[in-house]
Design an enzyme around this catalytic site. Structure first.
Site, PDB file in Angstrom:
ATOM      1  N   GLU A   1       0.839  -1.202   0.000  1.00 24.96           N
ATOM      2  CA  GLU A   1       0.000   0.000   0.000  1.00 24.96           C
ATOM      3  C   GLU A   1       0.879   1.259   0.000  1.00 24.96           C
ATOM      4  O   GLU A   1       1.869   1.330   0.735  1.00 24.96           O
ATOM      5  CB  GLU A   1      -0.875  -0.018   1.253  1.00 24.96           C
TER       6      GLU A   1
ATOM      7  N   LYS B   1      -8.995   2.386  -2.385  1.00 22.81           N
ATOM      8  CA  LYS B   1      -9.330   1.779  -1.104  1.00 22.81           C
ATOM      9  C   LYS B   1     -10.739   2.181  -0.687  1.00 22.81           C
ATOM     10  O   LYS B   1     -11.125   3.346  -0.818  1.00 22.81           O
ATOM     11  CB  LYS B   1      -8.314   2.223  -0.047  1.00 22.81           C
TER      12      LYS B   1
ATOM     13  N   CYS C   1      -5.373  -3.078   2.186  1.00 21.50           N
ATOM     14  CA  CYS C   1      -5.251  -3.159   3.650  1.00 21.50           C
ATOM     15  C   CYS C   1      -6.590  -3.380   4.357  1.00 21.50           C
ATOM     16  O   CYS C   1      -7.120  -4.466   4.348  1.00 21.50           O
ATOM     17  CB  CYS C   1      -4.525  -1.918   4.181  1.00 21.50           C
TER      18      CYS C   1
ATOM     19  N   LYS D   1      -0.135 -10.038  16.533  1.00 21.30           N
ATOM     20  CA  LYS D   1      -1.061  -9.727  15.436  1.00 21.30           C
ATOM     21  C   LYS D   1      -0.907 -10.672  14.257  1.00 21.30           C
ATOM     22  O   LYS D   1      -1.877 -10.986  13.565  1.00 21.30           O
ATOM     23  CB  LYS D   1      -0.841  -8.286  14.983  1.00 21.30           C
TER      24      LYS D   1
ATOM     25  N   SER E   1      22.019   3.192  33.821  1.00 25.01           N
ATOM     26  CA  SER E   1      21.813   3.304  35.264  1.00 25.01           C
ATOM     27  C   SER E   1      22.205   2.047  36.012  1.00 25.01           C
ATOM     28  O   SER E   1      22.229   2.034  37.244  1.00 25.01           O
ATOM     29  CB  SER E   1      20.339   3.593  35.539  1.00 25.01           C
TER      30      SER E   1
ATOM     31  N   ASP F   1      15.942  -1.483  32.392  1.00 24.34           N
ATOM     32  CA  ASP F   1      15.396  -0.730  31.262  1.00 24.34           C
ATOM     33  C   ASP F   1      16.501  -0.185  30.366  1.00 24.34           C
ATOM     34  O   ASP F   1      16.459  -0.319  29.144  1.00 24.34           O
ATOM     35  CB  ASP F   1      14.513   0.422  31.756  1.00 24.34           C
TER      36      ASP F   1
ATOM     37  N   ASN G   1      14.140  14.789  41.623  1.00 19.61           N
ATOM     38  CA  ASN G   1      14.012  15.137  40.209  1.00 19.61           C
ATOM     39  C   ASN G   1      15.203  15.948  39.710  1.00 19.61           C
ATOM     40  O   ASN G   1      15.578  15.869  38.530  1.00 19.61           O
ATOM     41  CB  ASN G   1      12.719  15.926  39.976  1.00 19.61           C
TER      42      ASN G   1
ATOM     43  N   GLU H   1       6.053   2.762  33.697  1.00 19.97           N
ATOM     44  CA  GLU H   1       6.509   4.021  34.288  1.00 19.97           C
ATOM     45  C   GLU H   1       5.841   5.214  33.611  1.00 19.97           C
ATOM     46  O   GLU H   1       5.407   6.153  34.283  1.00 19.97           O
ATOM     47  CB  GLU H   1       8.028   4.132  34.134  1.00 19.97           C
TER      48      GLU H   1
END
Length: 547
Positions: free
Chosen positions: A41, A111, A147, A195, A298, A302, A379, A408
């Protein structure tokens, strides 16, 4: 008949490059003996071009490119997605497919079903098809869909991956009633975890129910937040998938309509997520002009996972990790960062932030007189780190990758202008529980992420003995609630009825809602789940909805 599935990775609005690629793949398909080659497409413009479609030059360039493709691709028929003008509804456009044969654009089909949910906004630009026609080629009656056109005919049990929309019109049934032998579907269908299983079941049922062969060609590669997984297939009239182009890679696959042997299909959700993230980082960097990346390490899981993805996507020689210990950082966190860097083969540098933090506190002391230390000082550490990383990014031209996960980001457990600084949020659509799953998966053959990084309790290390669970529910509970609320739109009453503690549910949902302002300022993230933060989830910041 031999049909070539040209699963390409176009760059949005790079008409010249996309056109060269289409011509090259068409010539390769001709050399391989295919009679027809099918592209995704909007292959000429790339998908999704969004408001670039408002620019008349893009439209004229893409139509000129289609004529060039027709002139250059002789000796093989080509089906290619492009943008056409709608002469009856200017300035609206048509999301179209062209059938090109012997140098001529012999047939076009637009489409019909224009999705207007999640990340899709096609009614903003396109007019739906007004008619559905067929054409004859090589003794076959052929129909073309694009699609979404194929997603209205068959229900697939257990499909909770995407928002389901029912349309009053069904292009598949209309074309099937014409007695077509072959349906060609051009797609730009973004990746969502799991999916592909649903999609392949749906395609198989379509082909068998209507007794036609089905060509499905999907775009591959990453464009901004969206990642396209390819997984193009040919399905015979009995619903057997006889050709499969693979996932997350450009390829030219030759399908034979006479073949009846089932293609090998392997499903592995974690491998798909890994490939999707690698593809997303690689293509975002390349298409935006970055060759190198930068990550704040860190010692936590993550940043470790983000670094591992980046090293594979860009090459370890192109990734720089910077560890920025404070007075609250454990020795183990620094050591784990260096061990990770050694495992990945990436460069690592250290910038201690305590001297800078002390200077900030000195400068703020008079203004903060009489006020006890609180989250402000926590912070401040994150913002010092964010400033240092942006400075290095500025100076070296490296793409700064943020490392926050979906859990988070949902809870606002992140600092604006601190750890949220960056150009791409690699794992922002991965719940924390999936971060752990994927990290363990990466270590299945050898140590990539240090075991101590995976095993230790997660902590921002912004105050003594801090743990994530001091501020958040256990991640398995939190992620289950977030999935019900964000991806399945369940109310607090429904989530509580599903067995979750009422106080916890109300706290989580309230926290999600009040932190929308942070997510609005976050870096773009790679979409992995059925509902990611970003363009697919549009929530007002100033509102008082009680879920």
């Amino acid at each position: 008949m031999k049909i070539a599935l040209a699963q390409i990775n176009p760059t949005i609005a790079d008409i010249e490059s996309n056109t060269r690629k289409i011509i090259s793949f068409a010539n390769r398909a001709k050399d391989a003996g295919a009679l027809i080659v099918v592209f995704p497409e909007l292959a000429v413009t790339g998908y999704p071009p969004m408001d670039l479609l408002k620019n008349g030059k893009l439209i004229s360039d893409n139509i000129r490119a289609l004529k060039t493709i027709a002139e250059e691709c002789r000796g093989i028929a080509v089906v290619c997605g492009y943008v056409d003008c709608d002469p009856d509804n200017n300035p609206m456009l048509l999301n179209s497919a062209a059938f090109i044969n012997d140098g001529d654009i012999a047939f076009t089909q637009s489409k019909t079903l224009l999705p207007q949910y999640d990340v899709f906004d096609e009614k903003r630009y396109f007019t739906p098809a007004r008619e559905h026609n067929t054409f004859d080629f090589a003794g076959m009656k052929i129909g073309i869909t694009i699609c979404e056109d194929i997603w209205n005919s068959v229900e697939v049990e257990g499909d909770k991956l995407m928002e389901k929309v029912s349309y009053p019109e069904d292009p598949v049934r209309i074309l099937a009633a014409e007695g077509i032998d072959l349906m060609i579907n051009l797609s730009a269908s973004p990746f969502v975890r799991g999916k592909n299983r649903t999609r392949l079941r749906m395609l198989s049922r379509l082909a068998s129910e209507f007794s036609f062969g089905l060509v499905y060609v999907n775009q591959t590669g990453g464009n901004d937040s969206l990642i396209f997984d390819g997984n193009s297939v040919y399905v015979n009239e009995k619903g057997v998938i006889t050709s499969h182009a693979g996932a997350f890679t450009e390829s030219l696959t030759i399908a034979d309509t006479d073949c009846s042997k089932q293609a090998e299909l392997i499903f592995n959700d974690l491998e798909d997520i890994r490939l999707a993230l690698v593809t997303g980082v690689r293509d975002y960097a390349a298409k935006c002009g970055f060759k190198q990346a930068l990550i704040g390490l860190s010692g936590g899981i993550d940043s470790a996972l983000t670094a591992a993805i980046a090293a594979e996507a860009l090459g370890s020689q192109n990734v720089l990790g910077i560890t920025m210990p404070s007075m609250y950082s454990s020795r183990g966190s620094v050591d784990d960062s260096y061990r990770l860097a050694q495992n990945l083969g990436i460069e690592i540098q250290t910038i201690p932030i305590k001297p800078i933090y002390d200077e900030f506190n000195t400068s703020l002391a008079e203004l903060f007189t009489g006020m006890e230390p609180d989250i402000t000082e926590e912070n401040l550490q994150a913002r010092i780190r964010g400033t240092l990383l942006m400075a290095v990014s500025n100076k070296t031209g490296r793409l700064l990758l943020t490392t926050g996960n979906k859990s988070e980001l949902a809870m606002g457990y992140c600092t604006l202008y601190g750890d949220m600084n960056g150009g791409l949020a690699v794992i922002s659509d991965l719940p924390k529980t999936v971060v752990y799953e994927l990290s363990r998966y990466l270590n299945r053959e050898r140590e990539i992420i240090p075991p101590a990084t995976i095993d230790k309790p997660p902590s921002a290390e912004l105050r003594p003995d801090q743990k994530d669970q001091d501020s958040l529910p256990p991640y398995d509970v939190l992620d289950a609630i977030l999935e019900l609320y964000i991806e399945e739109y369940k109310s607090s009453r429904e989530i509580i009825a599903a067995g979750f503690d009422e106080e916890t549910v109300n706290r989580v949902l309230r926290t999600v809602n009040i932190n929308e302002y942070k997510r609005r300022q976050a870096a773009p993230g790679l979409k992995i789940t059925g509902k990611a933060f970003g363009t697919g989830r549009r929530i007002p910041m100033a509102q008082r909805f009680l879920p």
